[in-house]
Enzyme design. Structure first.
Site, PDB file in Angstrom:
ATOM      1  N   GLU A 177      -4.494   7.816  -5.828  1.00 39.69           N
ATOM      2  CA  GLU A 177      -5.722   7.257  -5.230  1.00 39.69           C
ATOM      3  C   GLU A 177      -6.952   8.117  -5.501  1.00 39.69           C
ATOM      4  O   GLU A 177      -7.239   9.047  -4.749  1.00 39.69           O
ATOM      5  CB  GLU A 177      -5.531   7.096  -3.701  1.00 39.69           C
ATOM      6  CG  GLU A 177      -6.757   6.513  -3.018  1.00 39.69           C
ATOM      7  CD  GLU A 177      -6.582   6.263  -1.522  1.00 39.69           C
ATOM      8  OE1 GLU A 177      -5.510   6.595  -0.968  1.00 39.69           O
ATOM      9  OE2 GLU A 177      -7.518   5.744  -0.902  1.00 39.69           O
ATOM     10  N   LYS A 219      -4.325   3.290  -6.814  1.00 39.13           N
ATOM     11  CA  LYS A 219      -5.092   2.795  -5.659  1.00 39.13           C
ATOM     12  C   LYS A 219      -6.551   3.208  -5.832  1.00 39.13           C
ATOM     13  O   LYS A 219      -6.943   4.288  -5.395  1.00 39.13           O
ATOM     14  CB  LYS A 219      -4.506   3.368  -4.357  1.00 39.13           C
ATOM     15  CG  LYS A 219      -5.285   2.987  -3.100  1.00 39.13           C
ATOM     16  CD  LYS A 219      -4.466   3.187  -1.849  1.00 39.13           C
ATOM     17  CE  LYS A 219      -5.296   3.000  -0.601  1.00 39.13           C
ATOM     18  NZ  LYS A 219      -4.496   2.898   0.607  1.00 39.13           N
ATOM     19  N   SER A 261      -9.884  -0.355   0.894  1.00 40.38           N
ATOM     20  CA  SER A 261     -11.037  -1.157   1.329  1.00 40.38           C
ATOM     21  C   SER A 261     -12.289  -0.301   1.504  1.00 40.38           C
ATOM     22  O   SER A 261     -13.410  -0.821   1.377  1.00 40.38           O
ATOM     23  CB  SER A 261     -10.719  -1.964   2.588  1.00 40.38           C
ATOM     24  OG  SER A 261     -10.386  -1.154   3.681  1.00 40.38           O
ATOM     25  N   GLY A 262     -12.140   0.961   1.820  1.00 42.34           N
ATOM     26  CA  GLY A 262     -13.243   1.913   1.721  1.00 42.34           C
ATOM     27  C   GLY A 262     -14.450   1.722   2.617  1.00 42.34           C
ATOM     28  O   GLY A 262     -15.494   2.306   2.363  1.00 42.34           O
TER      29      GLY A 262
HETATM   30  P1  13P Z   1      -9.259   1.976   3.762  1.00 45.26           P
HETATM   31  O1  13P Z   1      -8.754   0.646   3.282  1.00 45.26           O
HETATM   32  O2  13P Z   1      -9.695   1.980   5.196  1.00 45.26           O
HETATM   33  O3  13P Z   1     -10.246   2.593   2.811  1.00 45.26           O
HETATM   34  O4  13P Z   1      -7.998   2.949   3.774  1.00 45.26           O
HETATM   35  C1  13P Z   1      -7.116   2.904   2.742  1.00 45.26           C
HETATM   36  C2  13P Z   1      -6.523   4.241   2.545  1.00 45.26           C
HETATM   37  O5  13P Z   1      -5.330   4.413   2.615  1.00 45.26           O
HETATM   38  C3  13P Z   1      -7.415   5.353   2.231  1.00 45.26           C
HETATM   39  O6  13P Z   1      -6.667   6.439   1.788  1.00 45.26           O
END
Ligand code: 13P
Length: 340
Positions: A177, A219, A261-262
């Site tokens: 990620e 991701k 989703s960020g």
């Molecule tokens: P969000 O979808 O809230 O960004 O979180 C996903 C996530 O696992 C961040 O590491």
């Protein structure tokens, strides 16, 4: 390393119609979420909240895997079934966050590097024994004046690849990620440029570290305008730019891409995923690995109150179901008012 096992877990994580629930908030992060609903962050409240999500009726129809935090992977349902067993019995693969958080990168003001490599081999072994079959490591890249530096991008790509190689050695599928944050006034074009740089360095490090691309899941962030941008790009533009950027930088050997989703709203995150899948077919599966976009409506419906438990589950199921549809481009915003 058993490449076949890694491959089949990675494929199951990105199977059609389903996506990943990121429920791996660290203790400070879940406290922040609970503060927002005036709920104390006790161990029991955290357990109850996670149980509410995991046991929502038919969640397994839309959820291929769940990312857990260290505390949660050791917890059980109120009936005493370990969460890991509860999830696995329903085909939801248990995963585990293994990074120790993004910390200030010395000498590079405003930039971060993710820590957690020391002792990781041993931790992965014990997580495997606890039932985890995939893991997550999040790198954080900030866009700002003169940043990200290439040093910061390199340092994070290197750490992600070392983590991924250790995961595969332990027969755990790594979720890789590299998150380019959406905070700031930057344009969609700038986000595309930085995301492209980050992905290109990540894949060159993954190759250098001999990571098997067929046994991992990427991701990434979507390519999106900064939250303070004057004019924010629309759904189609985001979908086109994101797919363009991924096609340029992500090898087809990667079985799937599961977006974070960020900070997008729940509806935005679903709409964007749907628009991207409509642009298919793609060389990889495009799915979700959302935290906030799956949980925010459930958190506010629940509000820490037992009498809202069912309402919390329904709110979560609604997001899971709509994102499940967005996986194949069959979502429409009119469903927001119809769905349970
Ligand atoms: P969000 O979808 O809230 O960004 O979180 C996903 C996530 O696992 C961040 O590491």
């Amino acid at each position: 390393m058993n490449v076949q096992d890694l491959q089949s877990v990675a494929q199951a994580m990105v199977t059609k119609g389903k996506g990943i629930l990121a429920a791996d908030e660290s203790s400070p992060t879940i406290k922040k979420r609970f503060d927002g609903i005036d709920t104390e962050s006790t161990e029991e409240n955290r357990r109850t909240y996670r149980e509410m999500l995991f046991t929502a009726d038919e969640a397994w129809k839309y959820v291929s895997g769940v990312i857990l935090f260290d505390e949660t992977i050791r917890q059980s349902t109120s009936e005493g079934v370990p969460f890991v067993k509860y999830l696995a019995d329903r085909g939801m693969i248990p995963g585990i966050k293994v990074d120790k958080g993004a910390k200030a990168l010395a000498g590079f003001p405003g930039e971060k590097v993710t820590e957690g490599l020391d002792g990781l081999r041993e931790r992965l072994q014990s997580y495997y024994e606890l039932g985890a079959r995939f893991a997550k490591w999040r790198a954080v890249i900030t866009i700002g004046d003169g940043i990200p530096s290439s040093f910061c991008l390199d340092a994070n790509a290197h750490a992600l690849a070392r983590y991924a190689a250790l995961c595969q050695e332990a027969n755990i599928v790594p979720i890789v990620e590299p998150e380019v944050l959406m905070d700031g006034p930057h344009t969609l074009e700038r986000c595309e440029e930085v995301t492209g740089q980050a992905l290109s360095l990540v894949f060159s490090q993954l190759n250098a570290h001999r990571v098997v691309l067929e046994g991992m899941v990427l991701k990434p962030n979507m390519v999106i305008s900064g939250t303070e941008a004057g004019k924010r790009a629309g759904v189609e533009e985001v979908a086109q730019a994101t797919v363009r950027c991924l096609r340029e930088h992500v090898p087809a050997a990667v079985p799937g891409i599961a977006f974070l989703s960020g900070g997008q709203t729940a509806e935005e995150a679903t709409g964007h995923l749907n628009a991207m899948n409509k642009l298919g077919s793609h060389p990889w599966e495009l799915t979700f690995s959302y935290g906030r976009a799956l949980q925010a409506p459930a958190l506010s419906a629940w509000h820490g109150d037992g009498k809202n438990y069912d309402a919390g589950q329904q709110a979560f199921l609604k997001r899971a179901k709509l994102n499940g549809l967005a996986r194949t481009g069959r979502y429409d915003s009119s469903m927001e008012s119809e769905a349970a």
